[in-house]
Design an enzyme around this catalytic site. Sequence first.
Site, PDB file in Angstrom:
ATOM      1  N   ARG A 130       0.846  -1.202   0.000  1.00  0.00           N
ATOM      2  CA  ARG A 130       0.000   0.000   0.000  1.00  0.00           C
ATOM      3  C   ARG A 130       0.882   1.254   0.000  1.00  0.00           C
ATOM      4  NH1 ARG A 130      -2.048   0.439   6.326  1.00  0.00           N
ATOM      5  NH2 ARG A 130      -0.313   1.755   6.956  1.00  0.00           N
ATOM      6  N   GLY A 131       0.234   2.402  -0.015  1.00  0.00           N
ATOM      7  CA  GLY A 131       0.920   3.679   0.196  1.00  0.00           C
ATOM      8  C   GLY A 131       2.009   3.960  -0.831  1.00  0.00           C
ATOM      9  N   ASN A 141      11.610   0.644   1.257  1.00  0.00           N
ATOM     10  CA  ASN A 141      10.526   1.597   1.522  1.00  0.00           C
ATOM     11  C   ASN A 141       9.776   1.300   2.809  1.00  0.00           C
ATOM     12  OD1 ASN A 141       8.064   3.436   0.697  1.00  0.00           O
ATOM     13  ND2 ASN A 141       7.232   1.369   0.988  1.00  0.00           N
ATOM     14  N   ALA A 196      10.492  11.056  27.001  1.00  0.00           N
ATOM     15  CA  ALA A 196      10.238  10.764  28.413  1.00  0.00           C
ATOM     16  C   ALA A 196       9.165   9.682  28.580  1.00  0.00           C
ATOM     17  CB  ALA A 196       9.803  12.038  29.134  1.00  0.00           C
ATOM     18  N   ASN A 197       8.285   9.535  27.553  1.00  0.00           N
ATOM     19  CA  ASN A 197       7.200   8.540  27.641  1.00  0.00           C
ATOM     20  C   ASN A 197       7.434   7.335  26.730  1.00  0.00           C
ATOM     21  OD1 ASN A 197       5.812  10.392  29.251  1.00  0.00           O
ATOM     22  ND2 ASN A 197       4.947  11.398  27.453  1.00  0.00           N
ATOM     23  N   TYR A 215      11.913   7.621  15.341  1.00  0.00           N
ATOM     24  CA  TYR A 215      11.736   7.659  13.885  1.00  0.00           C
ATOM     25  C   TYR A 215      12.825   8.520  13.227  1.00  0.00           C
ATOM     26  CZ  TYR A 215       9.163   8.350   9.464  1.00  0.00           C
ATOM     27  OH  TYR A 215       8.781   8.387   8.147  1.00  0.00           O
ATOM     28  N   LYS A 228      15.660   7.515  10.490  1.00  0.00           N
ATOM     29  CA  LYS A 228      15.703   8.105   9.146  1.00  0.00           C
ATOM     30  C   LYS A 228      16.998   8.893   8.919  1.00  0.00           C
ATOM     31  CE  LYS A 228      11.756   6.519   7.662  1.00  0.00           C
ATOM     32  NZ  LYS A 228      11.742   5.497   6.596  1.00  0.00           N
ATOM     33  N   THR A 281      -1.055   9.972   2.406  1.00  0.00           N
ATOM     34  CA  THR A 281      -1.213   8.510   2.493  1.00  0.00           C
ATOM     35  C   THR A 281      -2.072   8.194   3.716  1.00  0.00           C
ATOM     36  OG1 THR A 281       0.696   8.228   3.954  1.00  0.00           O
ATOM     37  CG2 THR A 281       1.119   8.024   1.591  1.00  0.00           C
TER      38      THR A 281
HETATM   39  P1  NAI Z   1       2.389   2.919   5.030  1.00  0.00           P
HETATM   40  O1  NAI Z   1       2.271   2.635   6.484  1.00  0.00           O
HETATM   41  O2  NAI Z   1       1.188   3.290   4.252  1.00  0.00           O
HETATM   42  O3  NAI Z   1       3.090   1.682   4.283  1.00  0.00           O
HETATM   43  C1  NAI Z   1       4.224   1.045   4.808  1.00  0.00           C
HETATM   44  C2  NAI Z   1       4.221  -0.410   4.353  1.00  0.00           C
HETATM   45  O4  NAI Z   1       5.390  -1.025   4.933  1.00  0.00           O
HETATM   46  C3  NAI Z   1       2.991  -1.172   4.833  1.00  0.00           C
HETATM   47  O5  NAI Z   1       2.417  -1.890   3.773  1.00  0.00           O
HETATM   48  C4  NAI Z   1       3.572  -2.092   5.901  1.00  0.00           C
HETATM   49  O6  NAI Z   1       2.878  -3.329   6.024  1.00  0.00           O
HETATM   50  C5  NAI Z   1       4.996  -2.303   5.413  1.00  0.00           C
HETATM   51  N1  NAI Z   1       5.868  -2.773   6.486  1.00  0.00           N
HETATM   52  C6  NAI Z   1       5.920  -2.306   7.759  1.00  0.00           C
HETATM   53  N2  NAI Z   1       6.756  -3.068   8.494  1.00  0.00           N
HETATM   54  C7  NAI Z   1       7.241  -4.022   7.672  1.00  0.00           C
HETATM   55  C8  NAI Z   1       8.142  -5.102   7.835  1.00  0.00           C
HETATM   56  N3  NAI Z   1       8.692  -5.374   9.032  1.00  0.00           N
HETATM   57  N4  NAI Z   1       8.412  -5.919   6.784  1.00  0.00           N
HETATM   58  C9  NAI Z   1       7.835  -5.677   5.584  1.00  0.00           C
HETATM   59  N5  NAI Z   1       6.978  -4.668   5.362  1.00  0.00           N
HETATM   60  C10 NAI Z   1       6.678  -3.842   6.382  1.00  0.00           C
HETATM   61  O7  NAI Z   1       3.524   4.063   4.935  1.00  0.00           O
HETATM   62  P2  NAI Z   1       3.860   5.092   3.751  1.00  0.00           P
HETATM   63  O8  NAI Z   1       3.291   6.407   4.113  1.00  0.00           O
HETATM   64  O9  NAI Z   1       3.561   4.514   2.431  1.00  0.00           O
HETATM   65  O10 NAI Z   1       5.452   5.231   3.945  1.00  0.00           O
HETATM   66  C11 NAI Z   1       6.408   4.519   3.192  1.00  0.00           C
HETATM   67  C12 NAI Z   1       7.794   4.960   3.600  1.00  0.00           C
HETATM   68  O11 NAI Z   1       7.917   6.373   3.433  1.00  0.00           O
HETATM   69  C13 NAI Z   1       8.130   4.686   5.061  1.00  0.00           C
HETATM   70  O12 NAI Z   1       9.494   4.336   5.154  1.00  0.00           O
HETATM   71  C14 NAI Z   1       7.876   6.015   5.739  1.00  0.00           C
HETATM   72  O13 NAI Z   1       8.627   6.155   6.917  1.00  0.00           O
HETATM   73  C15 NAI Z   1       8.353   6.967   4.650  1.00  0.00           C
HETATM   74  N6  NAI Z   1       7.796   8.320   4.770  1.00  0.00           N
HETATM   75  C16 NAI Z   1       6.442   8.576   4.611  1.00  0.00           C
HETATM   76  C17 NAI Z   1       5.961   9.864   4.693  1.00  0.00           C
HETATM   77  C18 NAI Z   1       4.516  10.211   4.492  1.00  0.00           C
HETATM   78  O14 NAI Z   1       4.182  11.409   4.537  1.00  0.00           O
HETATM   79  N7  NAI Z   1       3.609   9.271   4.245  1.00  0.00           N
HETATM   80  C19 NAI Z   1       6.876  10.981   4.998  1.00  0.00           C
HETATM   81  C20 NAI Z   1       8.234  10.621   5.136  1.00  0.00           C
HETATM   82  C21 NAI Z   1       8.663   9.321   5.018  1.00  0.00           C
END
Ligand code: NAI
Length: 442
Positions: free
Chosen positions: A214-215, A282, A292-293, A347, A351, A383
Site C-alpha cells: 500500500r501507500g 521503503n 520521556a514517555n 523515527y 531516518k 497517504t
Molecule cells: P504505510 O504505512 O502506508 O506503508 C508502509 C508499508 O510497509 C505497509 O504496507 C507495511 O505493512 C509495510 N511494512 C511495515 N513493516 C514491515 C516489515 N517489518 N516488513 C515488511 N513490510 C513492512 O507508509 P507510507 O506512508 O507509504 O510510507 C512509506 C515509507 O515512506 C516509510 O518508510 C515512511 O517512513 C516513509 N515516509 C512517509 C511519509 C509520508 O508522509 N507518508 C513521509 C516521510 C517518510
Amino acid sequence: MADRYLNFTGTAPGRFLTRRLGLPQPAPLHRFSPEHPRLNGQLLHLTAGEPAHRDELGKLLAGTGLDVVTAASAERPAAAVVDATAVTGLDSLAEVHAALHPVVRSMATGGRVIVIGAPPSPDDHHQAAAQQGLEGFVRSLGKEIGRGRTVNLMRVAGAVADAESTLRFLLSPKSAYVSGQVIQVGGAGDGAAAPDDWDRPLAGRTALVTGAARGIGEAVAETLVRDGAEVVLLDVPSAEADLAKVAGRLGGRALPLDITAADAGERIAEFVPDGLDTLVHNAGITRDRRLANMPAERWSSVLEVNLASVLRTTDSLLAAGAVRRGGSIVATASIAGLAGNAGQTNYAASKAGIVGLVRSLAPRAAAEHGVTVNAVAPGFIETKMTAAVPLFIREAGRRMNSLGQGGLPVDVAETTSWFASPGSGAVNGQVVRVCGQSLLGA
Ligand code: NAI
C-alpha cells in the site's frame, strides 16, 4: 484524505475568496501522464560566465523535446536552465542574477528553474564562495517564486553528458513536488549508461520494493512497472491479501516476508536467483511518543524496521552479489530525519541513520559492486499514514512548504524511478527531498 482546500482554491469562487482574504493559493501541480508527458512551453537556455560545454548542454536540453530558446525569443517559458558551472567569483555570480531577473516573472505556472553549478572547490575559496552562494540563491528563489514553480540546483562534478537523466527528470512533470534541492551528478559511480528508450528506462530490469502492499511502496512499484521493470513486491505476511492484489494488478510477484527477519536477505536472494537491478527499501513504521514517555519497545521496533533491517539486508544482498552491476539501491529517509520532529526521536534517528548509511556506503558500493546508493526523503505525502494525523497538524504539514500542498505517493515514486534508471549511474550518495521545499528546518 482529499485536500479540499486545494480543490476549493481551484474554483472561481474559491480563487476570489482566498485572494480577498489573503489566504494561500496553491497551484494544482501538473504531474506526468501519458497524455501530458512534458512541460507545457519553451525551455530558456541561459548562461553565467563562459561555460566550456555550451553546445553539449544545448544538445541535452533539446533531447527533452522542449523548444529550446534564448532570452530574446522567450515567451512565458515553462523552464529556465542557467548554466552557472563557470561561476568562479562574485562577478560571474552576478550574471546569474542578471540572467534570471528579467525572465522570472514571466515564467509559466508550474515552471522549472534549474541552476547548473559546479562543486565548490577545496582549493579556491572564491570559487567555493560563489558556488555555495548558488545554494542560498536557489533555496530563496524556490520560497518566493510561487504558482507551482520549482527551483533546483544541479551540481555537475564530471562529464555534462552524465547529467542527462537528471536534467530530463527535473525538466519533466515527474519532478512536480521536488523543489529547493541540491543534487550532485558525477564524480562517483560507474557513470551513466543512456537507456535504449528514455520512456522505458527500466526495461529488462528487476526491482524489489519493500512495504509494497500500500501507500508509497505500491506507487513506487507501479511507477517502476510503467518504466519497464519487472517487480517483486515484499510486505509483511499479515498484509498478504493486499500484496497479492497489488502484485496481480501490476503483473509482479509477491514475497510475503517480514523484512526484520534475521535471514530476510537470504530469503530475498533465493526468491530472485538471477539477482536484482534495483532494491527499494521503503517499508517503514512510526511509534510516536516523546522521549520521556517512550518505552524501549517503541524505540527498538522503529529502529529495527526502518534502519537495522535496511543495514542487514543491504549487507547480505551486496555480499551475495545479488544486486547486479549497474544496479541501484534506493532507501527511504524522511524530512523528520533531517529537521527533527517532536515525538519522533526514534523515527528521526532511524531516518537520519538512513542518510548516514547512504553517504558512507555509496562510494564503496560503486567501487566494489558498481551499484549506486541514494535516498529519497519524503515530506508530507498524502497517504493512510498522514490521513491519521490530527486535522490541525495535517493542515500545517500540507501548507508549510513552498508549493502549499502535500505531495502524492507518485511524487516519491518518480524520484525513486529516476534514481533507478541506468541513466542515473553517476547519481550516487544523494539524499533528495520530495517535500515541495518543506519549511520545517533543522
Ligand atoms: P504505510 O504505512 O502506508 O506503508 C508502509 C508499508 O510497509 C505497509 O504496507 C507495511 O505493512 C509495510 N511494512 C511495515 N513493516 C514491515 C516489515 N517489518 N516488513 C515488511 N513490510 C513492512 O507508509 P507510507 O506512508 O507509504 O510510507 C512509506 C515509507 O515512506 C516509510 O518508510 C515512511 O517512513 C516513509 N515516509 C512517509 C511519509 C509520508 O508522509 N507518508 C513521509 C516521510 C517518510
